[in-house]
Design an enzyme around this catalytic site. Structure first.
Site, PDB file in Angstrom:
ATOM      1  N   HIS A  36       0.880  -1.225   0.098  1.00 44.88           N
ATOM      2  CA  HIS A  36       0.212  -0.074   0.032  1.00 44.88           C
ATOM      3  C   HIS A  36       0.827   1.133  -0.095  1.00 44.88           C
ATOM      4  O   HIS A  36       0.923   2.074  -0.902  1.00 44.88           O
ATOM      5  CB  HIS A  36      -1.044   0.028   1.144  1.00 44.88           C
ATOM      6  CG  HIS A  36      -1.745  -1.135   1.529  1.00 44.88           C
ATOM      7  ND1 HIS A  36      -2.729  -1.494   0.355  1.00 44.88           N
ATOM      8  CD2 HIS A  36      -1.701  -2.192   2.195  1.00 44.88           C
ATOM      9  CE1 HIS A  36      -3.438  -2.384   0.649  1.00 44.88           C
ATOM     10  NE2 HIS A  36      -2.863  -3.118   1.948  1.00 44.88           N
TER      11      HIS A  36
HETATM   12  C1  BDR Z   1      -3.148   0.971   5.273  1.00 44.00           C
HETATM   13  O1  BDR Z   1      -3.374   0.401   6.666  1.00 44.00           O
HETATM   14  C2  BDR Z   1      -2.168   0.293   7.215  1.00 44.00           C
HETATM   15  O2  BDR Z   1      -2.369  -0.981   7.979  1.00 44.00           O
HETATM   16  C3  BDR Z   1      -1.010   0.005   6.116  1.00 44.00           C
HETATM   17  O3  BDR Z   1       0.143   0.422   6.765  1.00 44.00           O
HETATM   18  C4  BDR Z   1      -1.736   0.965   4.974  1.00 44.00           C
HETATM   19  O4  BDR Z   1      -1.288   2.184   5.660  1.00 44.00           O
HETATM   20  C5  BDR Z   1      -3.556   0.040   4.175  1.00 44.00           C
HETATM   21  O5  BDR Z   1      -5.131  -0.143   4.553  1.00 44.00           O
END
Ligand code: BDR
Ligand code: CA
Length: 312
Positions: A242
């Protein structure tokens, strides 16, 4: 080469750590500061983890400022199951050599944005948007002074990863996200529609592992951890990556396809808390936001591998 100046606001976090390593190794970027927020794990841990990451990168010249411990109005959440109890997966945390550079991330963001020419400082926001919302509340002028604000957050076509329709970062502090989207800041949102197209396949992880050097080893370790956890919890063979999408876009915008839109965040209902309503039926010239609809996953991994290799 003119470097793009940026502030990274984050909650490391295994994918935050990869995004930080990418940014800290990138010759195209000038990381002015790292600010931290409570999110995946509490802010004391995200602040320590950010200092660990910069030390491993050999970038103790980049200041780290601790920020908000809790969302604007909701109770703090966490995502330790996806990041490990300490936030960096299988990496055993240690007390970094260099201390925090300050404990007021909000003031640091305001000072940095005001001290540089308008439009020249970008932001990469990798966690709940609490710090940025607080900074804009205190200094509304910075919304217009900021360059692009690349946020990892939200979900449209892909559905949510924490509830049916909400993605974690927006869900964790929907009120902050709503304020940021309404602030006039030039938000470019990388939600799950795009980040789910960037998958850490076995072959891609192996490429990062083969690079050698501390920064690539850290990135590879967190990718391996995510591979294992996503297989266990979600049943996916290859975990989505992500947060690095925000940095990758600042380095190589051609790796993503963006559409003009207006994004509203649901804050009124518990059922749909943090849902991002992404409206494409807008006048493109007037659209306040951009939404990433497609990502070149191979291109993002090429960029990470090339950047970490060149810095190793
Ligand atoms: C996001 O949520 C967090 O757990 C990850 O680091 C990322 O920023 C993904 O949904
Ligand atoms: Ca994150």
């Amino acid at each position: 080469m003119r470097k793009q100046a940026l502030i990274i606001d984050c909650d490391p976090g295994v994918d935050d750590a990869v995004g930080l390593q990418l940014a800290l190794a990138a010759p195209e970027l000038e990381v002015l500061a790292i600010t931290t927020v409570g999110g995946n794990v509490p802010v004391a841990k995200t602040s320590r983890n950010a200092r660990i990451v910069r030390q491993v990168a050999g970038r103790e010249d980049v200041p780290v400022f601790a920020g908000a411990a809790r969302p604007l109005v909701r109770a703090p959440a966490g995502a330790g199951e996806f990041h490990g109890a300490e936030g960096l997966g299988d990496i055993r945390p240690f007390e970094p050599d260099a201390p925090l550079d300050g404990d007021d991330a909000v003031e640091a963001i305001i000072d940095i944005v005001r001290s540089r020419p308008a439009g020249s400082v970008a932001a990469a926001v990798m966690g709940p948007m609490t710090n940025l919302a607080l900074a804009i509340r205190k200094a509304p002028d910075i919304a217009g002074r900021l360059g692009p604000v690349a946020v990892m957050g939200g979900a449209r076509a892909e559905g949510g990863n924490i509830t049916a329709s909400a993605e974690f970062n927006v869900w964790a502090d929907p009120d902050a996200a709503a304020e940021v989207f309404h602030s006039g800041a030039k938000v470019v949102a990388f939600g799950l529609d795009a980040t789910h197209q960037v998958r850490a396949t076995e072959e891609r992880i192996a490429r990062i592992e083969a690079i050698g050097g501390a920064a690539a080893a850290m990135a590879a370790s967190t990718l391996r951890f995510s591979q294992r956890i996503e297989r266990e919890i979600v049943g996916w063979d290859a975990a989505p990556l992500h947060d690095p999408c925000t940095v990758a876009w600042l380095m190589r915008p051609e790796l993503f396809r963006l559409r003009p839109c207006r994004i509203e965040v649901e804050t009124g209902s518990d059922l749909t808390r943090g849902h991002t309503a992404v409206e494409f039926r807008v006048d493109a010239a007037e659209a306040p936001h951009l939404w990433a609809v497609a990502a070149d996953g191979e291109g993002v991994f090429d960029l990470i591998a090339e950047t970490l290799k060149a810095a190793a």
